[in-house]
Each structure stands twice: as structure tokens, then as C-alpha cells.
Design a protein around this motif. Structure first.
Motif, PDB file in Angstrom:
ATOM      1  N   GLU A   1     -13.332  19.526  12.609  1.00 31.13           N
ATOM      2  CA  GLU A   1     -13.304  20.766  13.018  1.00 31.13           C
ATOM      3  C   GLU A   1     -14.667  21.131  14.353  1.00 31.13           C
ATOM      4  O   GLU A   1     -14.778  22.235  14.593  1.00 31.13           O
ATOM      5  N   ALA A   2     -14.448  19.862  13.912  1.00 33.10           N
ATOM      6  CA  ALA A   2     -16.120  19.944  15.461  1.00 33.10           C
ATOM      7  C   ALA A   2     -16.067  20.859  16.568  1.00 33.10           C
ATOM      8  O   ALA A   2     -17.019  21.331  17.047  1.00 33.10           O
ATOM      9  N   GLY A   3     -14.352  20.265  17.435  1.00 36.40           N
ATOM     10  CA  GLY A   3     -14.465  20.765  18.479  1.00 36.40           C
ATOM     11  C   GLY A   3     -14.419  22.059  18.413  1.00 36.40           C
ATOM     12  O   GLY A   3     -14.394  22.433  19.151  1.00 36.40           O
ATOM     13  N   GLU A   4     -13.690  22.724  17.487  1.00 40.03           N
ATOM     14  CA  GLU A   4     -14.205  24.628  17.783  1.00 40.03           C
ATOM     15  C   GLU A   4     -15.578  24.980  17.847  1.00 40.03           C
ATOM     16  O   GLU A   4     -16.002  25.754  18.665  1.00 40.03           O
TER      17      GLU A   4
ATOM     18  N   ASP B   1     -16.705   8.786  18.484  1.00 40.69           N
ATOM     19  CA  ASP B   1     -16.680  10.244  19.519  1.00 40.69           C
ATOM     20  C   ASP B   1     -16.879  11.299  19.985  1.00 40.69           C
ATOM     21  O   ASP B   1     -17.732  11.549  18.872  1.00 40.69           O
ATOM     22  N   MET B   2     -16.647  12.554  20.348  1.00 44.59           N
ATOM     23  CA  MET B   2     -17.824  13.759  20.846  1.00 44.59           C
ATOM     24  C   MET B   2     -17.850  14.474  19.195  1.00 44.59           C
ATOM     25  O   MET B   2     -18.908  14.613  19.059  1.00 44.59           O
ATOM     26  N   HIS B   3     -16.563  14.462  18.731  1.00 41.04           N
ATOM     27  CA  HIS B   3     -16.177  15.635  17.451  1.00 41.04           C
ATOM     28  C   HIS B   3     -17.122  14.475  16.518  1.00 41.04           C
ATOM     29  O   HIS B   3     -17.760  15.016  15.684  1.00 41.04           O
ATOM     30  N   TYR B   4     -17.083  13.668  16.404  1.00 43.48           N
ATOM     31  CA  TYR B   4     -17.657  12.577  15.452  1.00 43.48           C
ATOM     32  C   TYR B   4     -19.071  12.711  15.673  1.00 43.48           C
ATOM     33  O   TYR B   4     -20.042  13.477  14.847  1.00 43.48           O
ATOM     34  N   LEU B   5     -20.323  12.697  16.738  1.00 40.88           N
ATOM     35  CA  LEU B   5     -21.389  12.998  16.821  1.00 40.88           C
ATOM     36  C   LEU B   5     -21.912  13.939  16.485  1.00 40.88           C
ATOM     37  O   LEU B   5     -23.327  14.669  16.347  1.00 40.88           O
ATOM     38  N   VAL B   6     -20.966  15.079  16.794  1.00 36.11           N
ATOM     39  CA  VAL B   6     -21.722  16.614  16.367  1.00 36.11           C
ATOM     40  C   VAL B   6     -21.433  17.032  15.004  1.00 36.11           C
ATOM     41  O   VAL B   6     -22.097  17.874  14.022  1.00 36.11           O
ATOM     42  N   ALA B   7     -20.766  16.451  14.029  1.00 37.09           N
ATOM     43  CA  ALA B   7     -20.342  16.625  12.944  1.00 37.09           C
ATOM     44  C   ALA B   7     -21.374  15.691  12.029  1.00 37.09           C
ATOM     45  O   ALA B   7     -21.459  16.387  11.079  1.00 37.09           O
ATOM     46  N   ASP B   8     -21.742  14.622  12.971  1.00 37.15           N
ATOM     47  CA  ASP B   8     -22.459  13.899  12.181  1.00 37.15           C
ATOM     48  C   ASP B   8     -24.256  14.472  12.093  1.00 37.15           C
ATOM     49  O   ASP B   8     -25.031  14.485  10.868  1.00 37.15           O
ATOM     50  N   ILE B   9     -24.250  14.944  13.038  1.00 37.65           N
ATOM     51  CA  ILE B   9     -25.466  15.836  13.483  1.00 37.65           C
ATOM     52  C   ILE B   9     -25.928  16.811  12.603  1.00 37.65           C
ATOM     53  O   ILE B   9     -26.636  17.345  12.302  1.00 37.65           O
ATOM     54  N   ALA B  10     -24.420  17.665  13.293  1.00 39.41           N
ATOM     55  CA  ALA B  10     -24.579  19.029  11.381  1.00 39.41           C
ATOM     56  C   ALA B  10     -24.561  19.087  10.486  1.00 39.41           C
ATOM     57  O   ALA B  10     -24.581  20.270   9.806  1.00 39.41           O
ATOM     58  N   ARG B  11     -24.680  17.880  10.234  1.00 40.31           N
ATOM     59  CA  ARG B  11     -24.486  17.702   8.308  1.00 40.31           C
ATOM     60  C   ARG B  11     -26.689  18.393   8.138  1.00 40.31           C
ATOM     61  O   ARG B  11     -26.245  18.869   7.103  1.00 40.31           O
ATOM     62  N   THR B  12     -27.064  17.718   8.608  1.00 41.14           N
ATOM     63  CA  THR B  12     -28.132  18.468   8.268  1.00 41.14           C
ATOM     64  C   THR B  12     -29.831  19.272   9.933  1.00 41.14           C
ATOM     65  O   THR B  12     -30.735  19.656   9.062  1.00 41.14           O
ATOM     66  N   ILE B  13     -28.402  19.365  10.843  1.00 43.83           N
ATOM     67  CA  ILE B  13     -29.673  20.183  11.790  1.00 43.83           C
ATOM     68  C   ILE B  13     -28.635  21.362  11.811  1.00 43.83           C
ATOM     69  O   ILE B  13     -27.226  20.869  12.707  1.00 43.83           O
ATOM     70  N   THR B  14     -28.547  22.701  12.639  1.00 48.17           N
ATOM     71  CA  THR B  14     -28.289  23.533  12.660  1.00 48.17           C
ATOM     72  C   THR B  14     -28.054  23.462  14.528  1.00 48.17           C
ATOM     73  O   THR B  14     -29.049  23.213  15.073  1.00 48.17           O
TER      74      THR B  14
END
Length: 282
Positions: free
Chosen positions: A116-119, A190-203
Motif C-alpha cells: 500500500e505504501a506506494g499510494e 526498497d522504497m515501499h518497505y521503508l515507508v511501511a516500516d517507519i509508518a508502523r509507529t510514526i505518522t
């Protein structure tokens, strides 16, 4: 692929769209890209960077990659732009370039999957994640002063949308010589993984920036050097190194050091610090 830049026109910050060699503001005003006064292409609430991600960098340091990414924070006061001056403070020697791809968030993002992160990504830009390794012995590993000093986060020239990050080259040049030559395909996450990882706990909010890591070859630069980072499809970010106008104050705080850890990191591998072979001094 559309490219958006922030520039100063008549003293005001405006967004412009690149049209060949010109930039076109929303009201129709035009300026040549080479003559424009560039600003960082986005205004983030935070800048988050991954430590190790490129396999060539891991091999260079002769370390094992962590099972998951680890991160650090660069304050927004470190932001800089295309053709801006990067300051090496007086009394410091170990200012290193790190060419990277910057992910720019486009929509408020929290608790999303990698699929979902790419969206939630607005686009990408070029970054140079400079580090002032003279301060590597302080801040308990947070690297606040290593990575957070003023001017040490150039972004630009523009924000590119609809860019596919897969299979793109990344090169850094110092005074025209290639000093880093990597690819986005050597990233462990990759880029999508990094976004999803951070967004688990940080908006993550629109405009926020995630720096995705650098390949092997980061080394110190000095005043007078011109450093450029080129990413296929994103353009070429150029900055010049200048000497700071005043020395680091000595009456407060931790001072610049030249320990084995400082030297080995600045010169490309903590194998020196770990005693695998004698440290290099030049």
C-alpha cells in the motif's frame, strides 16, 4: 515524468514545473532552470534516514546487515537546495558526502503495508546525506551532530512524480570524478518497505522525506570541492563546499575528535576500528 521545483521568483517561494530548459510558475512566469534560485523542492515536517541499505556499503564496511532497517533523524534546519553551499565548520576535517534517493510523502501515512505504501508517495528527489564525522564520538549513536548540522541535507533539483525506482543508477561526483557508482537494485529494503516500516509507529505527513541509503564510496570533501549526485530519471543535484565563518565554540559541549572510529568511518570502513588491519592515516 512531471518535475516540480521550488524557486525564488521576485523574492517569493513559488512552485514551478520544468518545461525543457525552463521552469514555469503557476501564473505563467518563466525562468531558465540554470539561472533560477532553487529552494528545497519540498517542506517536510521531518527527515528520516536509514543507516545501511546498499549491499556495496555493507561489504565495504565488512559488517553484517541488521535483520531490519535502523534509522536516524536529520532536523529540518539541515535542509539545503540545488547549488547551495554546504558548510564545513572551522576546526572540522571529516565532512563526507553520501549520494542518495529521497522518498517524498504525498499523503498522511500510518500503519500501511509495503504493497500500500506506494499510494502515499508523492515522488522522489535526489539527496546528499552529508555527515560531519568529527562528532561521531558523541550523542550516544544518534548522530544528531554528525548528520544534523546546518546545510547538511541538500535536496533537489526537483520533485519527480511517476518515477519507477527499480533498476536506476546512482552516481556521486567530486570535481567531475565519479566517486560513488551504485544502483537502486542493490538496496536490501526498497522504497515501499521503508515507508511501511517507519509508518508502523510514526505518522508521515505530506512533504516528509525518507532518505533511502548510500552505496559504497563515501569519503571526506573539503572547501572548494564541487559535489554532484546524479540519479537516473531524477536529475543531478550540485553543491559546493565552503569553510564555516566561525570556529566551533570550545567553551561548551563535546568537541570534534579524530578517534579511530572517526577516521575509519570517514575513510570507508570500520574494519580499521575493529583492528582487522592497521588504520590508514591519509
Amino acid at each position: 515524468m512531471p518535475e516540480y521545483r521550488r524557486v525564488l521568483l521576485d523574492g517569493a517561494a513559488v512552485q514551478a514545473v520544468r518545461d525543457g530548459e525552463e521552469l514555469v510558475a503557476g501564473d505563467g512566469r518563466r525562468v531558465k532552470a540554470e539561472e533560477a534560485h532553487h529552494l528545497p523542492p519540498v517542506v517536510p515536517t521531518k527527515v528520516i534516514a536509514v543507516h545501511l541499505n546498499h549491499r556495496s556499503r555493507v561489504e565495504e564496511f565488512q559488517v553484517s546487515l541488521a535483520p531490519a532497517p535502523t534509522y536516524f533523524h536529520k532536523p529540518t534546519s539541515a535542509l539545503n537546495a540545488h547549488r547551495g553551499a554546504v558548510v564545513r565548520p572551522e576546526g572540522c576535517k571529516w565532512l563526507n558526502y553520501e549520494g542518495e534517493v529521497a522518498i517524498v510523502i504525498g499523503g498522511t501515512c500510518r500503519n500501511v503495508s509495503p504493497d500500500e505504501a506506494g499510494e502515499y508517495i508523492a515522488g522522489y528527489t535526489v539527496a546528499n546525506d552529508y555527515g560531519l564525522h568529527d562528532f561521531r564520538d558523541t550523542d550516544a549513536g544518534s548522530m544528531l551532530r554528525v548528520k544534523g548540522a546546518d546545510t547538511l541535507c541538500p535536496l533537489g533539483p526537483g520533485l519527480v512524480t511517476d518515477w519507477d525506482f527499480r533498476g536506476k543508477y546512482l552516481r556521486t561526483y567530486v570535481n567531475g570524478r565519479v566517486v560513488q557508482d551504485g544502483s537502486t537494485d542493490e538496496m536490501e529494503w526498497d522504497m515501499h518497505y521503508l515507508v511501511a516500516d517507519i509508518a508502523r509507529t510514526i505518522t508521515l505527513h505530506p512533504g516528509d522525506v525518507l532518505l533511502s541509503g548510500t552505496p559504497a564510496g563515501s569519503r571526506p570533501v573539503r572547501p572548494g570541492d564541487v559535489v554532484e549526485v546524479e540519479v537516473e530519471g531524477l536529475g543531478r543535484l550540485s553543491n559546493h563546499i565552503v569553510a564555516g565563518p566561525t570556529p566551533i565554540r570550545t567553551d561548551v559541549g563535546a568537541q570534534p575528535t579524530e578517534s579511530e572510529e572517526v577516521l575509519s568511518t570517514a575513510l570507508g570502513g570500520d574494519w580499521e576500528y575493529r583492528g582487522i588491519r592497521p588504520p590508514r592515516r591519509g
